[in-house]
Scaffold this motif. Sequence first.
Motif, PDB file in Angstrom:
ATOM      1  N   GLY A 191      -0.032 -10.029 -43.131  1.00 11.37           N
ATOM      2  CA  GLY A 191      -0.740  -9.022 -42.257  1.00 11.37           C
ATOM      3  C   GLY A 191      -1.406  -8.039 -43.157  1.00 11.37           C
ATOM      4  N   GLY A 192      -1.160  -8.312 -44.425  1.00 10.34           N
ATOM      5  CA  GLY A 192      -2.066  -7.181 -45.553  1.00 10.34           C
ATOM      6  C   GLY A 192      -1.280  -6.409 -46.226  1.00 10.34           C
ATOM      7  N   CYS A 215      -5.595  -8.989 -47.770  1.00  7.31           N
ATOM      8  CA  CYS A 215      -4.774  -9.420 -48.903  1.00  7.31           C
ATOM      9  C   CYS A 215      -5.712 -10.581 -49.446  1.00  7.31           C
ATOM     10  CB  CYS A 215      -3.452 -10.139 -48.712  1.00  7.31           C
ATOM     11  SG  CYS A 215      -2.373 -10.528 -49.874  1.00  7.31           S
ATOM     12  N   PRO A 216      -6.097 -10.355 -50.928  1.00  5.99           N
ATOM     13  CA  PRO A 216      -6.794 -11.531 -51.435  1.00  5.99           C
ATOM     14  C   PRO A 216      -5.818 -12.442 -52.008  1.00  5.99           C
ATOM     15  CG  PRO A 216      -6.286  -9.557 -53.188  1.00  5.99           C
ATOM     16  CD  PRO A 216      -5.830  -9.283 -51.841  1.00  5.99           C
TER      17      PRO A 216
END
Length: 220
Positions: A191-192, A215-216
């Motif tokens: 979800g980040g 999120c990378p």
Amino acid sequence: MRLHIQIDRRVAAVARTLRVHYPRGLDLIGSGLGLAECRLERTTFAEVFIANPHRLGGCPQNAVIATGTVVGEVRLDPLTIGEVGTFTLMTGPFGDDGLELVGLVEGINPFGALLAYQGELREAGGRYGGTIEMRLPWIPILPYDTADVALLDIEATIGSTDIIYAREGVRGVVQRWRPEGPRLPTKCASGGMPFEVEIDFSDGSRTRARAKARCPLPSR
């Protein structure tokens, strides 16, 4: 790492404490930022420098970890005057509560005053790895004893590409470079990356807001 915080100008109370909780694995202290210490007298944080001649309040450039902009208001009851300026966040020495921070707000229009704020970078519990806290006390704007400064819009980038460090090398040659920014976590929650902002106001109230950054890295 770009942060953007907005406060509705219809809120009559003034922000007094600002906390930004950031996710686990995001390393600010272990990055290439903050190679020097900004040390200001305690009395400096209760003053306003009108035409301050010293860049960064006299602090070293190698202490800068973030730059940005601010929009605020100077509230002179019943008059309110809008103000725009720049924001610089610098590292200080390590203290009992973590790494001390110094935030400088330099007005551009219409006042051109310099404000200094205290804070710290420390560990956080729960889902967060750390907290950036800044204290925004009441600051008198002489000769207007009833004035106060309300920060309404703060945008800052930690590890901004416009941050340049310098040191004297061999034979006095000055070396300049861009420091590395925050270290990213090796994994991210699904979800980040979670962030949370808490703001304490002058009337005793508190508000908070949460957000997730893309999120990378691969999610768990």
